[in-house]
Design a protein around this motif. Structure first.
Motif, PDB file in Angstrom:
ATOM      1  N   GLN A  43       1.370  22.307  20.412  1.00  0.00           N
ATOM      2  CA  GLN A  43       0.126  23.679  20.817  1.00  0.00           C
ATOM      3  C   GLN A  43      -0.110  24.354  19.494  1.00  0.00           C
ATOM      4  OE1 GLN A  43       2.823  23.012  22.809  1.00  0.00           O
ATOM      5  NE2 GLN A  43       0.642  21.888  24.631  1.00  0.00           N
ATOM      6  N   ARG A  44      -0.093  23.539  18.090  1.00  0.00           N
ATOM      7  CA  ARG A  44      -0.827  23.831  16.889  1.00  0.00           C
ATOM      8  C   ARG A  44      -1.679  23.212  16.230  1.00  0.00           C
ATOM      9  NH1 ARG A  44       3.872  19.360  15.893  1.00  0.00           N
ATOM     10  NH2 ARG A  44       5.238  20.708  16.270  1.00  0.00           N
ATOM     11  N   TYR A  45      -1.740  23.981  15.221  1.00  0.00           N
ATOM     12  CA  TYR A  45      -3.264  23.133  14.165  1.00  0.00           C
ATOM     13  C   TYR A  45      -3.378  22.037  13.074  1.00  0.00           C
ATOM     14  CZ  TYR A  45      -6.941  23.968  10.580  1.00  0.00           C
ATOM     15  OH  TYR A  45      -7.619  23.821   9.581  1.00  0.00           O
ATOM     16  N   TRP A  46      -2.192  22.026  12.721  1.00  0.00           N
ATOM     17  CA  TRP A  46      -2.119  21.291  11.655  1.00  0.00           C
ATOM     18  C   TRP A  46      -2.223  19.795  11.494  1.00  0.00           C
ATOM     19  CZ3 TRP A  46      -5.444  20.659   7.590  1.00  0.00           C
ATOM     20  CH2 TRP A  46      -4.855  19.844   7.106  1.00  0.00           C
ATOM     21  N   GLY A  47      -2.845  19.145  13.127  1.00  0.00           N
ATOM     22  CA  GLY A  47      -2.773  17.681  13.417  1.00  0.00           C
ATOM     23  C   GLY A  47      -3.750  17.243  13.769  1.00  0.00           C
ATOM     24  N   CYS A  48      -4.001  16.336  14.694  1.00  0.00           N
ATOM     25  CA  CYS A  48      -5.074  15.170  15.420  1.00  0.00           C
ATOM     26  C   CYS A  48      -5.404  15.671  16.231  1.00  0.00           C
ATOM     27  CB  CYS A  48      -4.967  13.946  15.321  1.00  0.00           C
ATOM     28  SG  CYS A  48      -5.880  12.757  16.240  1.00  0.00           S
ATOM     29  N   PRO A  52       0.580  -0.900   0.179  1.00  0.00           N
ATOM     30  CA  PRO A  52       0.203  -0.516   0.139  1.00  0.00           C
ATOM     31  C   PRO A  52       0.460   1.214  -0.376  1.00  0.00           C
ATOM     32  CG  PRO A  52       0.136  -0.461   1.889  1.00  0.00           C
ATOM     33  CD  PRO A  52       1.390  -2.098   1.823  1.00  0.00           C
ATOM     34  N   MET A  53       0.016   2.374   0.133  1.00  0.00           N
ATOM     35  CA  MET A  53       0.773   3.472  -0.282  1.00  0.00           C
ATOM     36  C   MET A  53      -0.241   4.773   0.625  1.00  0.00           C
ATOM     37  SD  MET A  53       3.393   5.878  -0.625  1.00  0.00           S
ATOM     38  CE  MET A  53       4.141   4.897  -1.297  1.00  0.00           C
ATOM     39  N   GLY A  54       0.437   5.564   1.368  1.00  0.00           N
ATOM     40  CA  GLY A  54      -0.790   6.984   1.936  1.00  0.00           C
ATOM     41  C   GLY A  54       0.087   8.014   2.494  1.00  0.00           C
ATOM     42  N   TRP A  55       0.365   8.507   3.128  1.00  0.00           N
ATOM     43  CA  TRP A  55       0.973  10.788   3.237  1.00  0.00           C
ATOM     44  C   TRP A  55       0.640  10.865   5.046  1.00  0.00           C
ATOM     45  CZ3 TRP A  55       3.210  11.004  -1.826  1.00  0.00           C
ATOM     46  CH2 TRP A  55       2.150  10.612  -2.326  1.00  0.00           C
ATOM     47  N   ASP A  56       1.874  10.738   4.847  1.00  0.00           N
ATOM     48  CA  ASP A  56       2.293  11.403   6.386  1.00  0.00           C
ATOM     49  C   ASP A  56       1.938  12.490   6.356  1.00  0.00           C
ATOM     50  OD1 ASP A  56       2.655  11.458   9.707  1.00  0.00           O
ATOM     51  OD2 ASP A  56       5.383  10.828   9.200  1.00  0.00           O
ATOM     52  N   ALA A  57       1.143  13.280   6.931  1.00  0.00           N
ATOM     53  CA  ALA A  57       0.135  14.597   6.209  1.00  0.00           C
ATOM     54  C   ALA A  57       0.601  15.830   7.100  1.00  0.00           C
ATOM     55  CB  ALA A  57       0.105  14.301   5.139  1.00  0.00           C
ATOM     56  N   PHE A  58       0.077  15.493   8.408  1.00  0.00           N
ATOM     57  CA  PHE A  58       0.485  16.146   9.126  1.00  0.00           C
ATOM     58  C   PHE A  58       1.612  17.151   9.875  1.00  0.00           C
ATOM     59  CE2 PHE A  58      -3.804  14.673  11.453  1.00  0.00           C
ATOM     60  CZ  PHE A  58      -4.644  16.515  10.836  1.00  0.00           C
ATOM     61  N   GLY A  59       1.890  17.950  10.334  1.00  0.00           N
ATOM     62  CA  GLY A  59       3.543  18.874  10.798  1.00  0.00           C
ATOM     63  C   GLY A  59       2.873  19.877  10.517  1.00  0.00           C
ATOM     64  N   THR A 114      -3.168  19.052  19.670  1.00  0.00           N
ATOM     65  CA  THR A 114      -2.739  18.407  18.767  1.00  0.00           C
ATOM     66  C   THR A 114      -2.014  17.623  19.130  1.00  0.00           C
ATOM     67  OG1 THR A 114      -1.946  19.534  17.433  1.00  0.00           O
ATOM     68  CG2 THR A 114      -4.407  19.715  16.714  1.00  0.00           C
ATOM     69  N   MET A 115      -1.979  16.344  18.541  1.00  0.00           N
ATOM     70  CA  MET A 115      -0.861  14.891  18.403  1.00  0.00           C
ATOM     71  C   MET A 115      -0.109  15.241  18.219  1.00  0.00           C
ATOM     72  SD  MET A 115      -3.527  11.735  18.817  1.00  0.00           S
ATOM     73  CE  MET A 115      -5.256  11.628  19.940  1.00  0.00           C
ATOM     74  N   ASP A 116       1.066  15.560  18.657  1.00  0.00           N
ATOM     75  CA  ASP A 116       3.168  15.096  18.373  1.00  0.00           C
ATOM     76  C   ASP A 116       2.448  14.234  16.423  1.00  0.00           C
ATOM     77  OD1 ASP A 116       5.129  14.634  17.216  1.00  0.00           O
ATOM     78  OD2 ASP A 116       5.698  12.919  18.565  1.00  0.00           O
ATOM     79  N   THR A 117       3.061  14.487  16.231  1.00  0.00           N
ATOM     80  CA  THR A 117       2.287  13.755  14.357  1.00  0.00           C
ATOM     81  C   THR A 117       3.319  12.471  14.400  1.00  0.00           C
ATOM     82  OG1 THR A 117       4.836  14.985  13.403  1.00  0.00           O
ATOM     83  CG2 THR A 117       2.518  15.738  13.131  1.00  0.00           C
TER      84      THR A 117
END
Length: 885
Positions: free
Chosen positions: A462-467, A75-82, A528-531
């Protein structure tokens, strides 16, 4: 004869694979499964040659396993938050989501021309609400099982960006983006209880036989199991004793001072009473929070004026310092300093004029083949290697013994410890440490304790672009888990990055909510969660990427574990360690079978792709870097194509955008084709080593593939056997079976470059063979099968033009006939008086007299004998012939 056109061939066969759906993975009980996975990429916007190498390696394994009858999941995916997405949004005024998904579209479009055997139907990005909603469900399950908790912790705080920084985001004490001096700040953070699994994670490393030894060692060192002594120093003022943990109790009699962390409860208590202590703590707060940062920083201390009594001598008093190099979250946050045997403590003692008291003394240096046992009577001895002796002779060792201690072991013992001298680079032997612990326990001084370097995993960012962390803060109920039916807690789209800090803190319609427990007004957790969390379970999600729960147990039980995991050595510690923890936690919560507690059966860490750096100088003698395509390289040097200016060529280094020594795979595929890029990155060096990309190497790879094309088209167009002989047929087919055997072994052992070397040789054999048309067609079709994992498009075209049935990607892997691997004749070297002069070919079963007769008939031997008889002929069967004259 038509010309080899990679562009036409590769597009045609990729369409054929898609139409046939041969890479679509589905459970099947009639075939053994095989799960191959490469570490998924961050969507930066462009693929690079490192991606090409990494994913081509996985593709070779996947295609070979498919050909050997396995049911393959690839398979293939993307580690996309951060943070990069947020930084791009700040710079451009856009949205992280748009930047991320735009980059994913671009990179997918760049990767597909490589012809990878990926099941794209399973693709996901970690920023998909469908994915991180299930990650939130995992968090809630972990919370219920006590695997996640909140506590106060000291973090790196950027006062300008108003966010916590990971250790790697702190550069020279400053925030990597803002440049502001980073502060140490105590915040309430969420943590995973990974430290509870320290011993299990450590012991299980011994079961990972198919992992590189260096990776297992790196994990072992990071977990950092140590046995030491925990004990107390009594304060002379009657205050609470200071608890200390040490791995070096054998140096206790060399104590010079007590050091406590700036975050130690005693330091905080003193700061409330003394402004000078408060000011020193504030100064320490502007430093780093990591062991590495503290190790390199200037060692600073504050004399509290307090003193403690040495536990083995109540009349011996030691000063207490607050010291900036001591971490609160390891041991007890307090240490005793032994300057004579620790460089850090020595630097501190010299700075503040403290005593230096030796515990060991040197008493001789000997070579290891001349060590007098009599020297060892009476005390345990520690050895330090000083390197080889004169003229490369035996190793020189320097000897030390404990002289200043209360706990020397019995004098009847003689003990030798290699590399055992106490100091910054050498550790004392375990024997002396055990003796010290035993003595202290027997005398009521302290207790032997096993500790681990591994700390609990802080996941709050303390960031927006994360889970988003799925909990709510209610004044009446406290911290309340969100209900699973409300998941995913999706990120809001209408955010702004014009003001520093986390946009979620300033988004009342998202932040403000009703308490899931009592319905009263409450607020969502805005961290949000650590990537690293996102990439710690993606391998399990690939088994059922559209499931309404984190995993589908039936799918996970079938596909897991990952049979072969491939990725960079830079992820050898945290990513792999966190994934191992997550697999255990998911098992505890019922999301993975017990067999998946170690999720990766085999691991391979590939080398980097490197390239030379091209540099000129500006008017101020500053370096100006140039892209490879802008430089013309000649035997005598290099120059800029546009201006003719001479260019300095710096030796090959890791490809870097800042140094412009990058090669764009898109351009390589356009100019030469994907198969050329794939062949080159696999053929140039062993896959675990770095590979240097050169234009000459790419051209040579393309030239070879063109030759294979010409040979195949020639065979396909031929219809006569004018020069064919049975002997020629047998010779070609025998070589074909040898090639099958060696290429198969190479692919099964990651020896891709060795397999390709054999294919080069077989191509040459096929080109000059005088075998008949049937034998040549059979050999060329087999060549196509053997090349298919590396160059799948060319292999399909050759297979098709030579009458292969169906797709070569679906064809069974060829098997070598064992009988064809046995040579009827063997070649033996012939020596004359010990020097090789010739070689002979003889039947494999020839007796010694026949071999001797053939050797004496060789021209070189006959000339040397000149009619005389040899003194002796020595025949070593199957090995060599030596004629003594």
């Amino acid at each position: 004869m038509s010309r080899y056109s990679a562009a036409e061939i590769e597009a045609k066969w990729q369409e054929a694979w898609d139409k046939a759906g041969i890479f679509h993975a589905a459970r099947s009980e009639d075939r053994p499964k095989y799960y191959v996975l490469e570490m998924f990429p961050y969507p930066s916007g462009r693929i690079h040659m490192g991606h090409v190498r990494n994913y081509t390696m996985g593709d070779v394994i996947a295609r070979h396993k498919l050909a050997t009858g396995h049911n393959v999941l690839h398979p293939m995916g993307w580690d996309a938050f951060g943070m990069p997405a947020e930084n791009a949004a700040m710079a451009s005024g856009g949205h992280p989501r748009d930047w991320t998904y735009g980059n994913i579209d671009d990179m997918r479009a760049q990767m597909k021309p490589l012809g990878l055997s990926i099941d794209w139907s399973r693709e996901f990005a970690t920023c998909d609400p469908e994915y991180y909603g299930q990650q939130q469900a995992l968090f809630l399950d972990f919370l219920e099982k006590g695997l996640v908790y909140r506590k106060n912790a000291v973090v790196n705080w950027d006062p300008v960006d108003m966010t916590v920084l990971a250790n790697e985001q702190v550069e020279n004490g400053r925030g990597w983006r803002s440049g502001a001096l980073v502060e140490r700040r105590e915040l309430t953070q969420w943590f995973f209880r990974i430290s509870d699994f320290a011993e299990e994670l450590l012991e299980a490393l011994d079961t990972l036989d198919n992992w590189p030894a260096k990776v297992r060692l790196m994990q072992e060192n990071w977990i950092g199991k140590s046995r030491g002594l925990q004990f107390s120093f009594a304060r002379t003022d009657g205050g609470d004793p200071i608890e200390v943990y040490t791995t070096r109790p054998d140096t206790l009699m060399g104590a010079s001072f007590i050091g406590i962390s700036p975050d130690h409860p005693l330091a905080k208590e003193l700061a409330e009473q003394n402004p000078e202590v408060a000011a020193f703590r504030a100064e320490c707060a502007r430093g780093g929070t990591t062991e590495e940062a503290l190790e390199t920083a200037e060692k600073l201390g504050f004399d509290t004026g307090l003193k403690v009594r040495h536990p083995l001598d109540p009349d011996w008093e030691l000063p207490v310092y607050v010291a900036n190099f001591i971490l609160m979250d390891y041991g007890t946050g307090a240490i005793f300093g032994c300057p004579a045997h620790d460089q850090r403590d020595l630097d501190f003692a010299r700075k503040y004029g403290l005593c230096v008291k030796a515990v060991f003394e040197e008493f001789g240096s000997y070579h290891d083949d001349a060590i007098p046992d009599s020297e060892f009577a009476g005390n345990p001895v520690f050895l330090k290697d000083l390197g080889p002796g004169p003229n490369g002779g035996s190793v020189l060792k320097k000897f030390f013994r404990i002289t200043n201690t209360a706990f020397v072991p019995p004098k009847t013992e003689t003990v030798r410890y290699v590399n055992g001298f106490a100091g910054q680079e050498h550790q004392t032997g375990e024997h002396a440490i055990d003796a010290a612990i035993d003595f202290c326990e027997a005398n009521g001084v302290g207790q032997g304790v096993t500790n681990y370097r591994l700390r609990d995993w802080g996941l709050s960012r303390q960031r927006y672009w994360g889970c988003p962390i799925p909990v709510v803060h209610c004044e009446a109920c406290g911290v309340v888990p969100e209900r699973k039916e409300n998941l995913p807690i999706a990120l809001p789209d209408d955010v702004s990055f014009e003001v520093p800090g986390n946009p979620l803190d300033r988004h009342p319609t998202w932040r403000d909510c009703a308490c899931p427990a009592c319905g009263a007004p409450a607020q969502r957790e805005t961290d949000t969660m650590d990537t690293f969390v996102d990439s710690s379970w993606y391998f399990a999600r690939f088994t059922a990427p559209r499931a309404n729960t984190p995993t589908d147990m039936a799918e996970a039980a079938y596909w897991m574990n990952v049979d072969q995991y491939i990725g960079g050595i830079e992820h050898a510690i945290l990513h792999l360690l966190y994934s191992r923890f997550f697999a255990r936690a998911m098992h505890i919560c019922g999301h993975l079978p017990e067999k998946c507690k170690e999720p990766f059966d085999a691991l391979f860490t590939q080398g980097m792709v490197t390239h030379a750096i091209y540099v000129t100088r500006d008017e101020n003698d500053r370096p100006v870097y140039h892209f490879p395509e802008d430089v013309e390289v000649h035997e005598s040097g290099a120059r800029l194509g546009a201006t003719g200016e001479d260019v300095e060529v710096v030796p090959s280094a890791k490809m870097s955008k800042s140094k412009k020594n990058v090669v764009d795979p898109v351009n390589i595929i356009r100019d030469y084709g994907a198969d050329t890029a794939r062949w080159f990155v696999l053929s140039d060096s062993p896959p675990e080593r770095d590979v240097e990309w050169t234009a000459a190497g790419a051209e040579a790879a393309h030239k070879h593939l063109s030759r294979v094309w010409r040979i195949a088209t020639g065979i396909a167009g031929a219809n006569t056997d004018e020069a064919a002989t049975p002997e020629a047929d047998e010779a070609l087919l025998r070589e074909m079976h040898k090639t099958i055997h060696e290429v198969t072994g190479g692919l099964e052992s990651f020896g891709f470059n060795a397999a390709i070397a054999k294919l080069y040789g077989f191509t040459a054999t096929l080109a000059r063979s005088e075998a008949g048309q049937d034998a040549r067609r059979r050999a060329a079709r087999t060549l196509a099968q053997l090349m298919a994992p590396m160059t799948p498009h060319l292999a399909e075209e050759v297979w098709s033009m030579l009458g292969g049935e169906g797709l070569v990607a679906n064809a069974p892997w060829p098997e070598a006939d064992p009988a064809m691997l046995i040579e009827d004749t063997i070649t033996l070297p012939v020596q004359i008086n010990g020097k090789r002069r010739a070689e002979i070919s003889v039947p494999r079963d020839a007796d010694k007299s026949e071999v001797e007769k053939s050797a004496l008939a060789v021209d070189a031997v006959a000339r040397m004998l000149d009619g005389a008889q040899p003194r002796k002929v020595i025949v070593v069967p199957g090995r060599i012939v030596n004629v003594v004259i």
